[in-house]
Design a protein around this motif. Structure first.
Motif, PDB file in Angstrom:
ATOM      1  N   THR A   1       1.382  25.617 -13.181  1.00 57.09           N
ATOM      2  CA  THR A   1       1.198  24.988 -14.497  1.00 57.09           C
ATOM      3  C   THR A   1       0.348  23.739 -14.348  1.00 57.09           C
ATOM      4  N   GLU A   2      -0.583  23.609 -15.272  1.00 56.75           N
ATOM      5  CA  GLU A   2      -1.416  22.409 -15.360  1.00 56.75           C
ATOM      6  C   GLU A   2      -0.655  21.438 -16.261  1.00 56.75           C
ATOM      7  N   CYS A   3      -0.323  20.259 -15.741  1.00 59.18           N
ATOM      8  CA  CYS A   3       0.398  19.322 -16.597  1.00 59.18           C
ATOM      9  C   CYS A   3      -0.222  17.939 -16.565  1.00 59.18           C
ATOM     10  N   TYR A   4       0.246  17.125 -17.493  1.00 62.26           N
ATOM     11  CA  TYR A   4      -0.195  15.734 -17.572  1.00 62.26           C
ATOM     12  C   TYR A   4       1.050  14.878 -17.468  1.00 62.26           C
ATOM     13  N   ASP A   5       0.993  13.918 -16.534  1.00 62.07           N
ATOM     14  CA  ASP A   5       2.129  13.023 -16.348  1.00 62.07           C
ATOM     15  C   ASP A   5       1.834  11.723 -17.094  1.00 62.07           C
ATOM     16  N   THR A   6       2.561  11.481 -18.172  1.00 59.69           N
ATOM     17  CA  THR A   6       2.258  10.299 -19.000  1.00 59.69           C
ATOM     18  C   THR A   6       2.655   9.004 -18.274  1.00 59.69           C
ATOM     19  N   ALA A   7       3.499   9.105 -17.232  1.00 55.76           N
ATOM     20  CA  ALA A   7       3.888   7.896 -16.490  1.00 55.76           C
ATOM     21  C   ALA A   7       2.731   7.446 -15.593  1.00 55.76           C
ATOM     22  N   SER A   8       2.169   8.402 -14.808  1.00 51.66           N
ATOM     23  CA  SER A   8       1.077   8.032 -13.894  1.00 51.66           C
ATOM     24  C   SER A   8      -0.290   8.196 -14.563  1.00 51.66           C
ATOM     25  N   GLU A   9      -0.303   8.790 -15.757  1.00 55.00           N
ATOM     26  CA  GLU A   9      -1.537   9.108 -16.498  1.00 55.00           C
ATOM     27  C   GLU A   9      -2.463  10.001 -15.673  1.00 55.00           C
ATOM     28  N   LYS A  10      -1.868  10.924 -14.930  1.00 56.24           N
ATOM     29  CA  LYS A  10      -2.657  11.836 -14.092  1.00 56.24           C
ATOM     30  C   LYS A  10      -2.406  13.275 -14.503  1.00 56.24           C
ATOM     31  N   GLN A  11      -3.467  14.079 -14.368  1.00 58.17           N
ATOM     32  CA  GLN A  11      -3.324  15.528 -14.581  1.00 58.17           C
ATOM     33  C   GLN A  11      -3.051  16.163 -13.223  1.00 58.17           C
ATOM     34  N   MET A  12      -2.206  17.163 -13.160  1.00 54.12           N
ATOM     35  CA  MET A  12      -1.894  17.805 -11.873  1.00 54.12           C
ATOM     36  C   MET A  12      -1.512  19.261 -12.085  1.00 54.12           C
ATOM     37  N   THR A  13      -1.586  20.030 -10.993  1.00 56.11           N
ATOM     38  CA  THR A  13      -1.143  21.420 -11.054  1.00 56.11           C
ATOM     39  C   THR A  13       0.136  21.528 -10.237  1.00 56.11           C
TER      40      THR A  13
END
Ligand SMILES: Cc1cc2nc3c(=O)[nH]c(=O)nc-3n(C[C@H](O)[C@H](O)[C@H](O)COP(=O)(O)OP(=O)(O)OC[C@H]3O[C@@H](n4cnc5c(N)ncnc54)[C@H](O)[C@@H]3O)c2cc1C
Length: 304
Positions: A152-164
């Protein structure tokens, strides 16, 4: 009502009626409703709201939530326009990437009908989106979304980073996932692995599941499906509620379904307050009759 600061290109509505976006058909007005069309817009909304310290929630198809009668102070982000899919053929494996707002019923139908792929039949009839299904680890007929997720491609609003994240990193269990345990993690899109199948068999199975739903579930009234989680393997909330004699129990227009005791239906003009009151009554009565404490599956979204 505060101000909402995001790019002009993104559709934002003020004072939006939330009952239109919930399968319960309940809820007041949200200060703002935002409708991203792609991952870039979605991330930019999340980024702006966080930078400005504004409250938000993300909604897929609204089929497992109960909005407040007083609506929502902040921004509700609806993913319904993020519904692209892409089929990836890799030797004998076939994968489908679907954006978070894609309906899992439509995805099961599209994969089965257009692409003759098997593995998603169980999802046909579940009225959720990819994002909501991952959050809840939605499932039916002995299968769950966790059985077919590759990454899953997600966005972490805490680190403001996109990750898989890989399949094990979803930490799936019964109606739980990394997303339900960490609300900062937002689903952008997910990849599912399916197999080539036989058209007739895929359709027979989907039709069988849909027929079963129509026979057993009160689909002619608004609801959010099963209100409570299964308390333990082989123990069903609906059976405990029925055994406690609660079918037909009502608060206002909220009613424990006569057809399936695990569902609470909105008979006409139920309020969120009616539904919450009925949920508490059911919990108390079932605890009294069986000693089992029911846990809510439906997620209540308070106005503030
Ligand atoms: C008639 C009926 C039958 C049902 N049958 C079943 C069934 O057989 N099996 C089953 O498991 N469920 C069932 N459900 C419940 C529901 O459809 C599922 O839980 C579904 O997965 C919820 O998806 P949704 O998009 O509607 O989520 P929503 O209700 O929109 O949201 C649910 C949660 O997911 C979060 N969320 C949504 N999108 C994202 C995202 N992109 N990123 C991060 N978080 C997100 C929301 O913030 C919220 O906390 C049924 C519901 C109804 C009304």
């Amino acid at each position: 009502m505060g101000k909402m600061i995001i790019s002009d290109d993104i559709e934002v509505r003020q004072n939006e009626d939330l009952s239109r976006y919930s399968t319960f058909k309940v809820g007041g007005r949200a200060d703002f409703a935002a409708f991203p069309k792609n991952a870039e817009e979605f991330k930019s909304i999340l980024f702006s709201l966080k930078e400005n310290g504004q409250r938000y929630t993300v909604i897929g198809n609204g089929s497992n939530v109960l909005f407040d009668d007083d609506g929502y102070r902040g921004t509700v982000i609806f993913t319904k326009y993020m519904n692209n899919t892409e089929y990836i053929h890799m030797n004998d494996k076939i994968r489908v990437r679907a954006e978070c707002g894609k309906s899992i019923t439509e995805l099961a139908f599209e994969a089965g009908k257009k692409h003759l792929l098997t593995g998603m039949e169980f999802a046909y009839g579940i009225p959720g989106s990819v994002g909501g299904a991952l959050f809840m680890n939605a499932g039916a007929y002995g299968k769950q979304i966790s059985d077919i997720v590759v990454c899953t491609e997600c966005y972490d609003t805490a680190s403001e980073k996109q990750m898989t994240i890989s399949a094990p990193e979803h930490h799936f269990s019964y109606r739980k996932s990394a997303f339900s345990e960490n609300k900062n993690l937002i689903v952008l899109s997910s990849v599912f692995e399916l197999r080539e199948g036989e058209g007739g068999e895929i359709f027979d199975l989907m039709n069988k599941y849909m027929k079963n739903r129509k026979e057993k579930q009160p689909l002619d009234f608004p609801s959010a499906g099963s209100v409570f989680k299964r308390p333990a393997d082989g123990v069903y909330a609906g059976k405990l509620i029925e055994d406690a004699g609660l079918k037909g129990l009502r608060v206002g227009d909220a009613e424990v379904s006569e057809k399936h005791a695990g569902f609470i239906v909105n008979r006409a003009n139920a309020s969120s307050k009616d539904i919450l009151e009925l949920i508490e009554m059911v919990k108390d009565k079932v605890y009294g009759s069986s000693g089992v404490r029911l846990e809510c599956e439906v997620i209540y979204i308070p106005s503030e």
